[in-house]
Design an enzyme around this catalytic site. Structure first.
Site, short mmCIF file in Angstrom:
data_model
loop_
_atom_site.label_atom_id
_atom_site.label_comp_id
_atom_site.label_asym_id
_atom_site.label_seq_id
_atom_site.Cartn_x
_atom_site.Cartn_y
_atom_site.Cartn_z
N ARG A 168 0.80 -1.23 0.00
CA ARG A 168 0.00 0.00 0.00
C ARG A 168 0.83 1.27 0.00
O ARG A 168 0.32 2.34 -0.28
CB ARG A 168 -0.92 -0.01 1.23
CG ARG A 168 -2.05 -1.01 1.12
CD ARG A 168 -2.89 -1.09 2.36
NE ARG A 168 -2.18 -1.73 3.46
CZ ARG A 168 -2.76 -2.16 4.57
NH1 ARG A 168 -4.07 -2.02 4.73
NH2 ARG A 168 -2.06 -2.74 5.51
N ASP A 306 4.64 -23.84 5.25
CA ASP A 306 5.09 -24.02 6.63
C ASP A 306 6.61 -24.08 6.56
O ASP A 306 7.17 -25.07 6.08
CB ASP A 306 4.52 -25.30 7.24
CG ASP A 306 4.88 -25.45 8.72
OD1 ASP A 306 5.95 -24.93 9.12
OD2 ASP A 306 4.12 -26.10 9.46
N HIS A 307 7.28 -23.03 7.01
CA HIS A 307 8.71 -22.94 6.76
C HIS A 307 9.50 -24.05 7.45
O HIS A 307 10.64 -24.33 7.06
CB HIS A 307 9.25 -21.56 7.17
CG HIS A 307 9.33 -21.35 8.65
ND1 HIS A 307 8.29 -20.86 9.40
CD2 HIS A 307 10.36 -21.56 9.52
CE1 HIS A 307 8.67 -20.78 10.66
NE2 HIS A 307 9.91 -21.20 10.77
N LYS A 311 13.26 -26.79 6.20
CA LYS A 311 14.52 -26.99 6.92
C LYS A 311 15.15 -28.32 6.50
O LYS A 311 14.47 -29.33 6.36
CB LYS A 311 14.28 -26.97 8.43
CG LYS A 311 13.82 -25.60 8.96
CD LYS A 311 13.60 -25.64 10.46
CE LYS A 311 13.12 -24.29 10.99
NZ LYS A 311 14.17 -23.26 10.90
N HIS A 370 3.52 -26.32 12.83
CA HIS A 370 4.88 -26.87 12.84
C HIS A 370 4.95 -28.24 13.52
O HIS A 370 5.53 -29.19 12.98
CB HIS A 370 5.84 -25.91 13.57
CG HIS A 370 5.89 -24.54 12.98
ND1 HIS A 370 5.74 -24.30 11.64
CD2 HIS A 370 6.09 -23.33 13.55
CE1 HIS A 370 5.84 -23.00 11.41
NE2 HIS A 370 6.06 -22.40 12.56
N LYS A 470 7.55 -20.25 25.07
CA LYS A 470 8.39 -19.05 25.01
C LYS A 470 9.14 -18.90 26.33
O LYS A 470 8.72 -19.40 27.37
CB LYS A 470 7.52 -17.81 24.78
CG LYS A 470 6.80 -17.78 23.44
CD LYS A 470 7.75 -17.41 22.33
CE LYS A 470 6.99 -17.14 21.03
NZ LYS A 470 7.90 -16.84 19.92
#
Length: 620
Positions: A168, A306-307, A311, A370, A470
């Site tokens: 944008r 899904d990264h 891997k 993941h 986390k």
């Protein structure tokens, strides 16, 4: 005529390159740098001809001599060799993109490694345009643009490859290129940025302003894409990458279809759509998003990313299981005691990440995507082939076979937590509710642990324990397969440390590799036993940097290979497992949060998942 004269790049025919821009090989440099590794061969009269290499090249192009010389060049560069002495005449007779490839490889040869020698090159995709929606956003600048630059630097992008940033902001092409250069300089795994590579790469970058809900902007985008394809003389192939906020996924797909920018699946020029996570917030929203995307694009054109699947170590799960005869016979309930999958993050809510995370939580952010992918790769049956459909079908079977986590007769269980103030290495850490952009009274979970069971012949009775969180002590992702103990204690009277069951650990990140632990005798006169490890590390064995996950996934999307992407059925069945858990948490009282300190391994309640099984979380 001698051996060397039969090579297109023979020393007697190579021009003096002491004044070439590359400046890698001087004219008095030993010939062995160019020819030391060429295999001995008999004279071949068919390629003897004019003494001038250019004339020889021109007479042999019709018989495809150039590809053979390119393969020789690529092999020599991967071994650390240099062929810059042929550049002065070669560069005048090849196109700009091939020259750029040669210069890049000559300036930056891959370190020699015997395990990489003679590995085949990846396929180069057809010329295409990649339209990055959300081009000014964080994901594009940190991951996508550096990944494309690295692909260009390593020679994987085709001639005429084009990138058009879509967002944008009212930017020009030059402003987009400046922002891109800064992003590559900061986030690329290859540093510093090579001027020679950057100049060629920047010529392929363009920008188009677009508001995601304005139909006229999509029509203007279509005109720009058509103009670029005509000017650059490339097919109208286009990969639309939605790196936007999730609420714009369906809107952008529908507008692209309405503007006539979606080709039919079997058209000569292809169209593909890459969709980032999160893919829905629950089962209902994911089903609605799938329905709207499939109304605009064919399912074969949709690539849900899904990264984690990009891997190297995640891909290696399939190779380790199905390319080796020693693992598959013991990969079942007879020999496996239990499986643990851990995705630990040391970070908290840096910057304003809390704004997104507070609406998602650990379950939506990590478990539904993941961790379900890791689980399905570990537990799947051997596919009938290594193609996208066969692998996806087996993964779906695993997700369908998962026992529900809530409801009558369920043997699964879940624990959630939220971190409070703590410390790490003597440094104080904030609690989750004190983080920037997080609601002070938030009940969002930052830790989740699950016990799952898979109702299949192979895995019946084997528990799978998953945990993610986390502000844990380490950044680590691993899959640990713990095997059963021997049926009887043969060495009961030997001196030994507490017996440790055999474990096979697949380390996804960091320190990627595989380790196998087993018992061994300590050298000496007495029978002493202690556990030891056999350790495989990617960095040690193969050398060099592994490509980033987004490099592999972008290349596969351009090639049309959906093996490492998620199907609609996988999304559906993973949400069928997770949505009831989220609903039960909403309907039940919130636990007393926070229930673990930042810098620790989560709440003590996570240990209750093991019950009286004798299992425990791995010490990491």
């Amino acid at each position: 005529m001698g051996q060397a004269s039969n090579c297109l790049f023979s020393p007697g025919n190579a021009a003096d390159t002491s004044k070439t821009p590359l400046g890698v090989a001087q004219k008095d440099e030993p010939d062995r740098l160019l020819h030391g590794r060429l295999p001995a061969r008999r004279p071949n009269r068919r390629i003897n001809g004019p003494a001038d290499p250019a004339a020889r090249l021109s007479t042999r192009l019709g018989e495809k001599l150039l590809p053979g010389c390119w393969r020789w060049y690529n092999r020599e560069a991967n071994r650390g060799g240099y062929v810059s002495r042929c550049q002065s005449w070669f560069s005048e007779r090849t196109d700009l993109d091939l020259r750029l490839r040669l210069e890049t490889m000559a300036l930056n040869p891959t370190p020699a490694n015997p395990l990489r020698r003679d590995l085949p090159d990846a396929t180069t995709p057809e010329p295409c345009c990649v339209a990055l929606f959300g081009a000014t956003g964080d994901l594009t600048q940190r991951k996508l643009i550096p990944a494309l630059y690295n692909l260009a630097r390593e020679g994987f992008l085709p001639a005429g490859f084009t990138v058009i940033g879509v967002s944008r902001r009212d930017w020009t092409d030059d402003q987009f290129r400046e922002a891109t250069l800064a992003a590559v300089g900061e986030h690329s795994r290859h540093k510093p940025v090579l001027p020679e590579v950057w100049r060629g790469f920047a010529q392929n970058l363009f920008y188009q302003k677009l508001s995601f809900d304005h139909p006229a902007d999509y029509v203007a985008l279509g005109r720009r894409l058509k103009t670029l394809a005509a000017e650059r003389r490339i097919p109208a192939n286009c990969l639309f990458y939605l790196a936007t906020a999730p609420e714009y996924f369906a809107t952008a797909a529908e507008q692209l279809h309405a503007a006539g920018l979606v080709a039919a699946p079997h058209d000569k020029a292809w169209t593909r759509l890459v969709v980032e996570k999160p893919f829905g917030r629950d089962l209902a929203s994911a089903a609605d998003l799938n329905c709207r995307l499939q109304a605009a694009f064919d399912e074969s054109q949709i690539f849900r990313i899904d990264h984690y699947l990009g891997k190297e170590t995640v891909q290696n799960i399939l190779v380790m299981r199905f390319a080796n005869a020693i693992f598959e016979p013991i990969w079942n309930r007879r020999y496996v005691d239990h499986v643990q999958i851990t995705v630990a993050e040391r970070v908290g809510m840096e910057g304003r990440r809390g704004q997104y995370y507070d609406t998602a939580g650990a379950t939506r952010d990590m478990v539904q995507n993941h961790m379900m992918q890791l689980l399905s790769l570990v537990a799947m049956e051997p596919p009938v082939g290594m193609d996208a459909r066969a692998i996806r079908d087996e993964k779906v079977k695993v997700l369908r076979a998962l026992q529900p986590l809530v409801g009558p007769g369920s043997t699964g269980a879940s624990v959630r937590g939220q971190y409070g103030p703590g410390s790490f290495a003597g440094n104080p850490l904030k609690g989750y509710c004190q983080e920037e952009a997080v609601e002070p009274a938030s009940s969002t979970e930052t830790f989740v642990a699950l016990r799952l069971h898979i109702d299949t012949w192979r895995w019946s009775g084997v528990p799978f324990y998953l945990r993610t969180g986390k502000r844990l002590p380490k950044r680590l992702t691993e899959v640990a397969i713990q095997f059963r103990s021997p049926p009887m204690a043969m060495f009961a009277e030997a001196e030994q440390l507490p017996q440790a069951p055999n474990q096979l650990v697949l380390r996804v990140q960091p320190d990627e590799g595989i380790s196998l632990s087993f018992e061994a005798k300590v050298p000496g006169m007495r029978m002493r036993i202690q556990p030891v490890k056999m350790d495989f590390r990617y960095g040690t064995s193969f050398g060099g940097d592994s490509p980033e996950a987004y490099e592999r996934l972008l290349l596969d999307a351009m090639l049309g290979d959906a093996t490492l992407f998620i199907s609609a059925d996988e999304v559906d069945y993973s949400w069928r497992l997770i949505s009831p858990v989220l609903e039960s948490w909403t309907a039940s009282p919130t636990p007393k949060f926070p229930n673990y300190e930042a810098g620790t391994w989560g709440p003590a309640e996570a240990d209750t998942l093991f019950g009286d099984s004798g299992h425990h979380w791995r010490r990491l």
